[in-house]
Design a protein around this motif. Sequence first.
Motif, PDB file in Angstrom:
ATOM      1  N   TRP A 163     -64.717  41.552  63.360  1.00  0.00           N
ATOM      2  CA  TRP A 163     -64.099  42.862  63.238  1.00  0.00           C
ATOM      3  C   TRP A 163     -64.157  43.587  64.577  1.00  0.00           C
ATOM      4  N   ALA A 164     -63.114  44.341  64.867  1.00  0.00           N
ATOM      5  CA  ALA A 164     -63.066  45.160  66.077  1.00  0.00           C
ATOM      6  C   ALA A 164     -62.590  46.552  65.704  1.00  0.00           C
ATOM      7  N   GLU A 165     -63.124  47.552  66.395  1.00  0.00           N
ATOM      8  CA  GLU A 165     -62.690  48.924  66.096  1.00  0.00           C
ATOM      9  C   GLU A 165     -61.249  49.113  66.547  1.00  0.00           C
ATOM     10  N   TYR A 166     -60.437  49.674  65.646  1.00  0.00           N
ATOM     11  CA  TYR A 166     -59.031  49.951  65.951  1.00  0.00           C
ATOM     12  C   TYR A 166     -58.856  51.412  66.350  1.00  0.00           C
ATOM     13  N   LYS A 167     -59.272  52.317  65.467  1.00  0.00           N
ATOM     14  CA  LYS A 167     -59.208  53.749  65.754  1.00  0.00           C
ATOM     15  C   LYS A 167     -60.234  54.452  64.899  1.00  0.00           C
ATOM     16  N   ARG A 168     -60.433  55.728  65.171  1.00  0.00           N
ATOM     17  CA  ARG A 168     -61.328  56.521  64.343  1.00  0.00           C
ATOM     18  C   ARG A 168     -60.753  57.930  64.176  1.00  0.00           C
ATOM     19  N   THR A 169     -61.128  58.573  63.067  1.00  0.00           N
ATOM     20  CA  THR A 169     -60.695  59.938  62.801  1.00  0.00           C
ATOM     21  C   THR A 169     -61.595  60.913  63.553  1.00  0.00           C
ATOM     22  N   GLU A 170     -61.294  62.173  63.431  1.00  0.00           N
ATOM     23  CA  GLU A 170     -62.193  63.202  63.932  1.00  0.00           C
ATOM     24  C   GLU A 170     -63.420  63.298  63.035  1.00  0.00           C
ATOM     25  N   LYS A 204     -74.915  69.443  54.887  1.00  0.00           N
ATOM     26  CA  LYS A 204     -74.162  68.313  54.346  1.00  0.00           C
ATOM     27  C   LYS A 204     -73.871  67.301  55.456  1.00  0.00           C
ATOM     28  N   SER A 205     -73.407  66.137  55.053  1.00  0.00           N
ATOM     29  CA  SER A 205     -73.058  65.096  56.013  1.00  0.00           C
ATOM     30  C   SER A 205     -71.901  65.543  56.907  1.00  0.00           C
ATOM     31  N   ASP A 206     -71.822  64.928  58.091  1.00  0.00           N
ATOM     32  CA  ASP A 206     -70.744  65.191  59.054  1.00  0.00           C
ATOM     33  C   ASP A 206     -69.933  63.904  59.208  1.00  0.00           C
ATOM     34  N   PRO A 207     -69.012  63.632  58.271  1.00  0.00           N
ATOM     35  CA  PRO A 207     -68.384  62.299  58.212  1.00  0.00           C
ATOM     36  C   PRO A 207     -67.307  62.054  59.262  1.00  0.00           C
ATOM     37  N   VAL A 208     -67.184  60.791  59.636  1.00  0.00           N
ATOM     38  CA  VAL A 208     -66.087  60.277  60.440  1.00  0.00           C
ATOM     39  C   VAL A 208     -65.717  58.923  59.839  1.00  0.00           C
ATOM     40  N   CYS A 209     -64.458  58.547  59.921  1.00  0.00           N
ATOM     41  CA  CYS A 209     -64.013  57.252  59.398  1.00  0.00           C
ATOM     42  C   CYS A 209     -63.602  56.350  60.561  1.00  0.00           C
ATOM     43  N   ILE A 210     -64.231  55.203  60.628  1.00  0.00           N
ATOM     44  CA  ILE A 210     -63.921  54.199  61.654  1.00  0.00           C
ATOM     45  C   ILE A 210     -63.016  53.136  61.019  1.00  0.00           C
ATOM     46  N   ILE A 211     -61.859  52.917  61.608  1.00  0.00           N
ATOM     47  CA  ILE A 211     -60.931  51.906  61.086  1.00  0.00           C
ATOM     48  C   ILE A 211     -61.113  50.637  61.903  1.00  0.00           C
ATOM     49  N   MET A 212     -61.523  49.573  61.241  1.00  0.00           N
ATOM     50  CA  MET A 212     -61.740  48.281  61.873  1.00  0.00           C
ATOM     51  C   MET A 212     -60.595  47.331  61.495  1.00  0.00           C
ATOM     52  N   HIS A 213     -60.255  46.435  62.397  1.00  0.00           N
ATOM     53  CA  HIS A 213     -59.249  45.416  62.080  1.00  0.00           C
ATOM     54  C   HIS A 213     -59.737  44.064  62.584  1.00  0.00           C
ATOM     55  N   TYR A 248     -46.870  47.395  61.050  1.00  0.00           N
ATOM     56  CA  TYR A 248     -46.961  46.544  59.853  1.00  0.00           C
ATOM     57  C   TYR A 248     -46.086  45.318  60.042  1.00  0.00           C
ATOM     58  N   ASN A 249     -46.708  44.135  59.923  1.00  0.00           N
ATOM     59  CA  ASN A 249     -45.989  42.868  60.015  1.00  0.00           C
ATOM     60  C   ASN A 249     -45.978  42.216  58.635  1.00  0.00           C
ATOM     61  N   PHE A 250     -44.813  42.077  58.062  1.00  0.00           N
ATOM     62  CA  PHE A 250     -44.692  41.575  56.702  1.00  0.00           C
ATOM     63  C   PHE A 250     -45.252  40.165  56.555  1.00  0.00           C
ATOM     64  N   GLU A 251     -45.044  39.336  57.583  1.00  0.00           N
ATOM     65  CA  GLU A 251     -45.374  37.920  57.452  1.00  0.00           C
ATOM     66  C   GLU A 251     -46.829  37.606  57.811  1.00  0.00           C
ATOM     67  N   VAL A 252     -47.609  38.634  58.176  1.00  0.00           N
ATOM     68  CA  VAL A 252     -49.001  38.415  58.574  1.00  0.00           C
ATOM     69  C   VAL A 252     -49.913  39.221  57.657  1.00  0.00           C
ATOM     70  N   GLN A 253     -51.001  38.614  57.208  1.00  0.00           N
ATOM     71  CA  GLN A 253     -51.987  39.338  56.410  1.00  0.00           C
ATOM     72  C   GLN A 253     -52.921  40.078  57.360  1.00  0.00           C
ATOM     73  N   GLN A 254     -52.796  41.394  57.391  1.00  0.00           N
ATOM     74  CA  GLN A 254     -53.544  42.223  58.335  1.00  0.00           C
ATOM     75  C   GLN A 254     -54.753  42.846  57.620  1.00  0.00           C
ATOM     76  N   HIS A 255     -55.931  42.369  57.962  1.00  0.00           N
ATOM     77  CA  HIS A 255     -57.152  42.824  57.311  1.00  0.00           C
ATOM     78  C   HIS A 255     -57.647  44.107  57.972  1.00  0.00           C
ATOM     79  N   LEU A 256     -58.026  45.084  57.127  1.00  0.00           N
ATOM     80  CA  LEU A 256     -58.539  46.366  57.608  1.00  0.00           C
ATOM     81  C   LEU A 256     -59.828  46.703  56.869  1.00  0.00           C
ATOM     82  N   LYS A 257     -60.705  47.405  57.564  1.00  0.00           N
ATOM     83  CA  LYS A 257     -61.938  47.881  56.941  1.00  0.00           C
ATOM     84  C   LYS A 257     -62.154  49.330  57.358  1.00  0.00           C
TER      85      LYS A 257
END
Length: 507
Positions: A46-53, A29-38, A71-80
Amino acid sequence: MAGTAGVPTSLVEMTISCRSLRDTDVFSKSDPVCIIMHRPFGANKWAEYKRTECISNTLNPDFATKIMITYNFEVQQHLKFCVYDIDSKNPNLDNHDFLGEFETTLGQLVSSRVLERPLTDKNCSYISCGNIRIITEELSSCREELILQLNGREFENKKWFGSISPFLEFSKANEDGTFTLVHRTEQARKTSTPVWKEFSVPLRSFCSGDYDRNLKVNAKDFVSSGNHKLFGTFHTTVRKLSEGENNTYHVINEEKQATSNGNPQDSQSLHYINPHAPNQYVRAIQSVADIIEDYDSDKYFPVLGFGARQPPDYTQVSHEFFVNGNPTSPFCYRVQGVIDAYYNCLHRIQLYGPTNFAPIINHVARFAANHRSGDKYFILLMITDGIITDMPMTKEAIVNASNLPLSIIIVGVGNADFNAMEELDGDVIRLSSNGKYAERDIVQFVPFRNFLQGTGDPGSARLRLAKEVLAEVPDQLLSYMKVNNIPPQPSKVQAGALPPDPTMAAY
């Protein structure tokens, strides 16, 4: 002065899991990891923020790595969120298989708390890429950390060939009754007596800073194919973990426990339907209800069950269901009606763990809360094999109900270890939960086996059980009336049956 107002920020934590991912490997099966971009404020890339195991050999990963972000309420923070199948140690993502992505904003995640969406791949729009589930929780201000060192013994090896490699998964309870993975230990390779490495976890992530939050710990055997085998489960809290250096827990396979206690056709089951003699559940019902019936005005008893899968699909475990199967009229007439409903129910459901007491106690407490004037007094009889799995929530439910016109009788059947149950009976030490003490002692617990010793007469056992469990009820009733300054009242005309709990209308 303009521009000097405090910026509304908070630290939040994201827990990520995926389901039904694409399988891009040939022989595994696949060996998944999730990359969080912001996308940083004012930037277009886009730039890499963090990644899971990376988790090996699974299409349904539950990532233990927590993603913390301000989390900044007044800023729209885009994540991928980008999911990849890792095929080597090469850090360049272009060398690995892309499984899908999901784009959102942190504001949407915070407002939703739990968000599940499909993953997409613009190059394969016709193929399902599976789903991603993100749980977002604001972290408390707690700065404490918990250092744990755990070891195990006597883990059973059922493999014909090879050895076992146990590991532990810690999950914290959520407000909706679900659990979120918060930590996973390493696997202790090839041993039945594992010693896991000492680890440190921040309490604001581990238990949301709540010392009494229920923690579920699954002990599993690592399997290289990804189909890890469950040894069993135990429940605890940070407060209990902190009590001493030698805490011992029994790992219980809840599914096997329910199965061994379940099949009514099996003579070894506590629910065995014996045509010649009643089982311990029926004898306990008869012992208590035969006497209580004389004090009930209409002889109708609502009967609820807990710990079973129900028709038609038998997929969800219910901890609060009507034994007669009728949610609009859950009442059984007289003691024999209760017993008949119990026997019929055994043929309709699948008994299944875990064993949670709190939902039933809270259900009855809702009724009792509407009759504080002394016109009604409620007695809840609970019959169980004694393996309780939601002790913190049960203690909280009992403490909250201790100011209500309610007594709780718990009868333990079978040969289980009932030491944990003794804590609920506040005869010696007043029960407490989250620093709050019970206003009255409303629980009486007895193991039925104590009355089966020394005599073969089942009738005598029933009488002695009834005498023991009901002995405290008169004093408990009087204590409620005295505390609330309720004088004796004249007998009233027979009242109608209570309506079913409206919150249970979906059953």
